[in-house]
Design a protein around this motif. Structure first.
Motif, PDB file in Angstrom:
ATOM      1  N   PHE A   1     -29.154  83.242   4.910  1.00 57.78           N
ATOM      2  CA  PHE A   1     -29.268  81.901   4.353  1.00 57.78           C
ATOM      3  C   PHE A   1     -28.601  81.830   2.981  1.00 57.78           C
ATOM      4  O   PHE A   1     -27.915  80.861   2.649  1.00 57.78           O
ATOM      5  CB  PHE A   1     -30.745  81.503   4.227  1.00 57.78           C
ATOM      6  CG  PHE A   1     -31.387  81.107   5.531  1.00 57.78           C
ATOM      7  CD1 PHE A   1     -30.690  81.168   6.735  1.00 57.78           C
ATOM      8  CD2 PHE A   1     -32.707  80.672   5.539  1.00 57.78           C
ATOM      9  CE1 PHE A   1     -31.298  80.799   7.926  1.00 57.78           C
ATOM     10  CE2 PHE A   1     -33.326  80.291   6.731  1.00 57.78           C
ATOM     11  CZ  PHE A   1     -32.617  80.363   7.920  1.00 57.78           C
ATOM     12  N   SER A   2     -28.809  82.871   2.177  1.00 61.43           N
ATOM     13  CA  SER A   2     -28.300  82.844   0.803  1.00 61.43           C
ATOM     14  C   SER A   2     -26.775  82.884   0.779  1.00 61.43           C
ATOM     15  O   SER A   2     -26.123  82.153   0.006  1.00 61.43           O
ATOM     16  CB  SER A   2     -28.879  84.017   0.005  1.00 61.43           C
ATOM     17  OG  SER A   2     -28.517  85.256   0.603  1.00 61.43           O
ATOM     18  N   LYS A   3     -26.169  83.730   1.627  1.00 61.14           N
ATOM     19  CA  LYS A   3     -24.695  83.794   1.665  1.00 61.14           C
ATOM     20  C   LYS A   3     -24.102  82.492   2.206  1.00 61.14           C
ATOM     21  O   LYS A   3     -23.072  82.014   1.722  1.00 61.14           O
ATOM     22  CB  LYS A   3     -24.252  84.976   2.529  1.00 61.14           C
ATOM     23  CG  LYS A   3     -24.525  86.330   1.904  1.00 61.14           C
ATOM     24  CD  LYS A   3     -24.062  87.464   2.818  1.00 61.14           C
ATOM     25  CE  LYS A   3     -24.352  88.825   2.200  1.00 61.14           C
ATOM     26  NZ  LYS A   3     -23.936  89.933   3.113  1.00 61.14           N
ATOM     27  N   ALA A   4     -24.762  81.905   3.211  1.00 59.61           N
ATOM     28  CA  ALA A   4     -24.293  80.640   3.766  1.00 59.61           C
ATOM     29  C   ALA A   4     -24.385  79.544   2.704  1.00 59.61           C
ATOM     30  O   ALA A   4     -23.479  78.713   2.562  1.00 59.61           O
ATOM     31  CB  ALA A   4     -25.120  80.267   4.985  1.00 59.61           C
ATOM     32  N   ALA A   5     -25.487  79.545   1.959  1.00 61.37           N
ATOM     33  CA  ALA A   5     -25.662  78.543   0.904  1.00 61.37           C
ATOM     34  C   ALA A   5     -24.556  78.651  -0.133  1.00 61.37           C
ATOM     35  O   ALA A   5     -24.028  77.640  -0.612  1.00 61.37           O
ATOM     36  CB  ALA A   5     -27.036  78.723   0.251  1.00 61.37           C
TER      37      ALA A   5
END
Length: 292
Positions: free
Chosen positions: A20-24
Motif C-alpha cells: 500500500f505504501s509503495k503504491a501510495a
C-alpha cells in the motif's frame, strides 16, 4: 464509471508493488487513501482481493484473476489515449473527403499534395459524386468534409467558400460567324445548348438566373461530366455551359471560344461543406484552413 476506473488503477498499482505504501508513493496519494480505495473496491465486489501481512500484501486467487483483466483493460485505455494524441498531433488518422471529378482535378489535387507533404501519416479516402450526392453522404457520416458547387440550400451544413468561379458558354469553330458579336440570353437559347444534367447544382444555378430574366432553356444534350461538355462543344454539337476556371486549356489553345454575353451570369463559389452539429477532426480542421 470514472470513479470505479480510479479504483482499478489503485488496485493494479497495489498489485504491482505488493504494498500500500509503495503504491501510495507512486500515485502521489496518502497510504490511508489507498487503503480506503481497496476496501471500497472489495466491498463493491463482495470479494477479498488481498492478503494483508506485516511485509505487505499479496493477491488472493480472486484478486489475481481481477488483476489479469484490469491490467489488460487499463493498458488498452492507455493505448487508446495514445492514439487520440496521435490524431491530435496528426501523426496518425484518416481524412475522408467527398468531391466531384472536376473539382478534384482542377482545384483539390494541389492541396492534397501540400497536406500530404506536411502530414504524411494521415490517410486519405476520396469519395466521388455530384454535389447533392456528396451532401447526403456527408450527412450520413460517410465523409468528414465535402468540396461542392455552391449555392447549397441546407441549414444542417456549414459552408465555407474557397474559390469564386464563373459560368460561361463556349462554342467550336462551326459557330464562329454567328457568335462573333455579343448576344443576349434570349437569342442564345435558340442555338442547340449543352448543359450538365438537371441534378447538378451548377446547372440549376445558371438555369435559375436565366429564368429570372424570363429565359427558359431546353438543352439539346444533358451530360454528367464537365469534360464531356467541353468535348461536345469542341466537335460543334452545340453551345456548352461550362465553368471558365475549368475550361482554361480549351480556351487558351483555341479549341473553344467564349460566348460574349450581353448579360453575364453572376459568379458563384466552390467551397467546403461540413456538418454544423459535428466538430471537425484535427485533420479536417487543418485541411479546411489550408484550402480557405
Amino acid at each position: 464509471m470514472s470513479g470505479k476506473l480510479d479504483l482499478y488503477k489503485i488496485f493494479c498499482m497495489v498489485s504491482k508493488n505488493n504494498s500500500f505504501s509503495k503504491a501510495a508513493k507512486d500515485l502521489f496519494m496518502s497510504q490511508s487513501a489507498v487503503s480506503q480505495a481497496i476496501m471500497q473496491l472489495e466491498k463493491e465486489l463482495d470479494t477479498r482481493l488481498f492478503y494483508r501481512t506485516t511485509k505487505g500484501v499479496t493477491l488472493t486467487t480472486e484478486g489475481s484473476v481481477l488483476f489479469e483483466y484490469a491490467s489488460s483493460a487499463l493498458k488498452l485505455i492507455d493505448t487508446g489515449e495514445e492514439k487520440i494524441l496521435e490524431f491530435k498531433n496528426l501523426t496518425a488518422g484518416e481524412l475522408k473527403i467527398g468531391v466531384g471529378d472536376t473539382i478534384s482535378r482542377f482545384f483539390l489535387l494541389p492541396y492534397l499534395e501540400e497536406f500530404h507533404n506536411k502530414y504524411p501519416s494521415i490517410k486519405f479516402t476520396i469519395v466521388n459524386g455530384t454535389t447533392m450526392e456528396l451532401c447526403n453522404i456527408l450527412k450520413s457520416g460517410g465523409v468528414d468534409i465535402a468540396l461542392c458547387n455552391f449555392p447549397i440550400d441546407d441549414d444542417s451544413l456549414g459552408q465555407r467558400p474557397c474559390l469564386e468561379v464563373q459560368d460561361i458558354f463556349v462554342y467550336g469553330e462551326k459557330f464562329d460567324k454567328v457568335l462573333s458579336k455579343p448576344i443576349s440570353l434570349d437569342k442564345l437559347v435558340k442555338f442547340p445548348l449543352i448543359f450538365l444534367e438537371q441534378k447538378s447544382v451548377s446547372r440549376r444555378y445558371v438555369e435559375e438566373i436565366m429564368l429570372s430574366k424570363g429565359v427558359k432553356i431546353s438543352p439539346e444534350f444533358e451530360l454528367g461530366s464537365h469534360d464531356l461538355l467541353l468535348e461536345f462543344a469542341k466537335i460543334n454539337l452545340g453551345i456548352a455551359c461550362v465553368t471558365k476556371q475549368f475550361a482554361g486549356d480549351y480556351l487558351r489553345k483555341g479549341m473553344l471560344k467564349e460566348v460574349k454575353l450581353k448579360e453575364s451570369i453572376p459568379p458563384r463559389n466552390i467551397g467546403v461543406c461540413f456538418l454544423k452539429r459535428v466538430p471537425l477532426s484535427t485533420a479536417a480542421t487543418k485541411f479546411v484552413e489550408l484550402i480557405e
